[in-house]
Design a protein around this motif. Sequence first.
Motif, short mmCIF file in Angstrom:
data_model
loop_
_atom_site.label_atom_id
_atom_site.label_comp_id
_atom_site.label_asym_id
_atom_site.label_seq_id
_atom_site.Cartn_x
_atom_site.Cartn_y
_atom_site.Cartn_z
N PHE A 44 0.83 -1.20 0.00
CA PHE A 44 0.00 0.00 0.00
C PHE A 44 0.86 1.26 0.00
CE2 PHE A 44 0.89 -1.03 4.37
CZ PHE A 44 1.06 0.18 5.02
N VAL A 45 0.26 2.37 -0.43
CA VAL A 45 0.86 3.69 -0.31
C VAL A 45 0.37 4.29 1.01
CG1 VAL A 45 0.94 6.04 -1.26
CG2 VAL A 45 1.00 4.06 -2.80
N PRO A 46 1.27 4.63 1.93
CA PRO A 46 0.82 5.22 3.20
C PRO A 46 0.02 6.50 2.96
CG PRO A 46 3.12 4.56 3.37
CD PRO A 46 2.73 4.41 1.92
N ASN A 47 -1.06 6.66 3.70
CA ASN A 47 -1.93 7.84 3.52
C ASN A 47 -2.07 8.63 4.82
OD1 ASN A 47 -3.50 6.16 5.05
ND2 ASN A 47 -5.19 6.00 3.57
N ASN A 48 -1.07 8.49 5.72
CA ASN A 48 -1.18 9.12 7.03
C ASN A 48 -0.71 10.57 7.06
OD1 ASN A 48 1.40 7.95 6.53
ND2 ASN A 48 1.97 8.25 8.66
N ARG A 49 -0.10 11.04 5.96
CA ARG A 49 0.27 12.45 5.88
C ARG A 49 -0.63 13.16 4.88
NH1 ARG A 49 5.85 13.05 8.48
NH2 ARG A 49 5.23 15.24 8.51
N SER A 50 -0.66 14.49 4.96
CA SER A 50 -1.63 15.25 4.15
C SER A 50 -1.27 15.27 2.67
CB SER A 50 -1.74 16.68 4.68
OG SER A 50 -0.47 17.31 4.69
N LEU A 51 -0.02 14.96 2.32
CA LEU A 51 0.42 14.90 0.93
C LEU A 51 1.27 13.65 0.76
CD1 LEU A 51 1.48 18.64 0.65
CD2 LEU A 51 -0.53 17.63 -0.45
N ASN A 52 1.01 12.87 -0.27
CA ASN A 52 1.77 11.63 -0.42
C ASN A 52 2.10 11.26 -1.86
OD1 ASN A 52 -0.84 10.94 -1.19
ND2 ASN A 52 -1.03 9.17 0.18
N VAL A 53 1.87 12.18 -2.79
CA VAL A 53 2.18 11.91 -4.20
C VAL A 53 2.81 13.14 -4.83
CG1 VAL A 53 1.25 11.35 -6.49
CG2 VAL A 53 0.29 10.27 -4.48
N ASP A 54 3.85 12.89 -5.63
CA ASP A 54 4.49 13.94 -6.41
C ASP A 54 4.08 13.76 -7.87
OD1 ASP A 54 7.14 15.80 -6.79
OD2 ASP A 54 7.02 14.29 -8.36
N MET A 55 3.84 14.87 -8.57
CA MET A 55 3.48 14.82 -9.99
C MET A 55 4.34 15.79 -10.77
SD MET A 55 -0.57 14.73 -9.22
CE MET A 55 -0.21 15.53 -7.65
N GLU A 56 4.78 15.39 -11.94
CA GLU A 56 5.59 16.24 -12.81
C GLU A 56 5.15 16.01 -14.25
OE1 GLU A 56 9.67 16.02 -10.14
OE2 GLU A 56 9.54 14.88 -12.01
N TRP A 57 5.03 17.09 -14.98
CA TRP A 57 4.66 16.92 -16.39
C TRP A 57 5.42 17.92 -17.25
CZ3 TRP A 57 1.50 18.44 -12.45
CH2 TRP A 57 0.86 19.68 -12.53
N LEU A 58 5.83 17.44 -18.43
CA LEU A 58 6.58 18.26 -19.37
C LEU A 58 5.64 19.10 -20.22
CD1 LEU A 58 9.32 15.79 -20.68
CD2 LEU A 58 9.66 17.74 -19.18
N TYR A 59 6.17 20.26 -20.68
CA TYR A 59 5.39 21.17 -21.52
C TYR A 59 6.02 21.37 -22.90
CZ TYR A 59 1.59 22.79 -18.58
OH TYR A 59 0.43 22.87 -17.87
N GLY A 60 6.91 20.47 -23.29
CA GLY A 60 7.53 20.64 -24.59
C GLY A 60 8.17 19.36 -25.07
N ALA A 61 8.65 19.41 -26.32
CA ALA A 61 9.15 18.21 -26.96
C ALA A 61 10.66 18.09 -26.84
CB ALA A 61 8.73 18.21 -28.43
N SER A 62 11.19 18.26 -25.62
CA SER A 62 12.62 18.01 -25.41
C SER A 62 12.86 17.80 -23.92
CB SER A 62 13.47 19.17 -25.92
OG SER A 62 13.43 20.25 -25.02
N GLU A 63 14.02 17.22 -23.61
CA GLU A 63 14.37 16.95 -22.22
C GLU A 63 14.50 18.24 -21.41
OE1 GLU A 63 14.95 14.63 -19.01
OE2 GLU A 63 14.66 13.82 -21.01
N SER A 64 14.88 19.34 -22.09
CA SER A 64 15.09 20.61 -21.39
C SER A 64 13.82 21.47 -21.33
CB SER A 64 16.21 21.40 -22.06
OG SER A 64 15.86 21.68 -23.41
N SER A 65 12.70 20.92 -21.79
CA SER A 65 11.45 21.69 -21.78
C SER A 65 11.02 22.00 -20.35
CB SER A 65 10.33 20.90 -22.47
OG SER A 65 10.66 20.65 -23.81
N ASN A 66 10.21 23.04 -20.23
CA ASN A 66 9.70 23.39 -18.91
C ASN A 66 8.94 22.22 -18.31
OD1 ASN A 66 10.77 25.89 -18.85
ND2 ASN A 66 8.85 27.00 -19.11
N MET A 67 9.10 22.06 -17.00
CA MET A 67 8.39 21.01 -16.29
C MET A 67 7.57 21.62 -15.18
SD MET A 67 9.85 17.65 -14.33
CE MET A 67 9.77 16.56 -15.73
#
Length: 508
Positions: free
Chosen positions: A237-260
């Motif tokens: 299981f993923v512990p849910n005892n703290r108020s935040l437990n997931v990190d999310m990141e998404w790219l905004y462009g077509a390269s490794e150096s694009s804004n995230m």
Amino acid sequence: ELALKSLGSEGLFLFSSLDTNNDLYLSPEEFKPIAEKLTGVAPISEFEEEETPDPSGETLSIVAKFQPLVMETMTKSKDGFLGISHVALSGLRNWTAPAAPMSMMLARQFKAFLPPKNKVDVGDPWWIIPSELNIFTGYLSNNRFYPPPPKGKEIIIHRLLSMFHPRPFVKTRFAPQGAVACIQAISTFYYTIAFRIHAEFQLNEPPDFPFWFSPGQFTGHIILSKDSSHVREFKLFVPNNRSLNVDMEWLYGASESSNMEVDIGYLPQMELESTGPSIPSVIHDENGNVIDSRDPSGEPIQFVFEEITWQQEIPWEEAAQKLEVAMYPFKKVSYLPFTQAFERAKAEKKLVHSILLWGALDDHQLGKHNKLLSASLPMPGSGRTLRETVLESSPILALLNESFISSWSLVKELEELQTNRENEFYSKLADLHLEKYNFPVEMIICLPNGTVVHHINANYFLDITSMKPEDVESSIFSFSTNFEDPSTATYLQFLKEGLQRAKPYLQT
């Protein structure tokens, strides 16, 4: 340049995400994810061919339980996700149920959880999947959609996590990667194994840009026989005892150096659990003849399992702590909950060494963010850098153990504590901390009554320790020649100055 001219930037982006060895040539293995997507047919893996179910082997039924991320807990939700395209979050919004609510697995597949021959003592951790990254190796590419084929002990982890989502990455982009385990209990024929796994998921597919979903950790236990023929119990299981437990990141462009773009949020439930002990797929009578799995009345035959008598055992909390220290050596110092740290400091007449973060310090992703939320991440994040360098160093560990009570807290948790009027003292402690906080990480030294005697922002700390000593003008910190690492020397100086400033208060 020729590839860019032929494919365009977005076409090259997709090509690069598949070209794992960067040789500008797609091998059949690299092209496989696209072939499977276009044909809808997944070939049988080598592992599946090798692991043909043994007629006399046992099978285990696993159930997946999943409640999607609470969108309102994301920082970006406060302004209604202003400026964020609906497409970017489509993979997240559409993930509302597990990919496979139930799965039947072979008991012997869980052999990967058994200890190596030199790790048969209770509480002695080992790596199921070793971490291959550290502060010096950097991190793996963000520009990927499809996980590499799992190998060896990765296979069972990949298969389990695939019940949640079809694209789990067993090896995370950032350290510490992998899976660690220890024996929690031993009997004559059984082990209880506690484990912790760092893994993440890719929620988007082409033509969208990558979206990484990284739970802070997966943890759990398995009770299995020493020959792996029988699994009595399994839970992940993923512990849910703290108020935040997931990190999310998404790219905004077509390269490794694009804004995230980065954000954090709360996932109420993500767990796998066995419905009962593993049972034989074929039943034999005392003469070795195969018999029907149902009795004459048509009811399934009920199995009776012997009670396990444990000869050695440690509490779950102790096992979890052993796993945490294996993943994070900085945890050789105990980090207490916020209010508990001040109570202990008062009792022991010590200072509080407190770290206040936007994201968690001891989850594999949540502690790594750098200066700008919407920036790409060419450098390791401040929280991750702290825990992998200065907080792990022997001189720092020694001084923290000797003179401080340590704690780390999420900003969100202290904001909630600040508004809690049922305990004015706790509210005041939170208030004094938040007054000094600057994004993303603030290190604070304070008295047991909450008075802050010293503090420094992590980004400023990293900036000055990356400079040459002669370039630091009138800094509140001085470099010591006793340590080659300026980060360790400077953090040691920070702690010692905190002790010095607190002397007048502690003597009264």
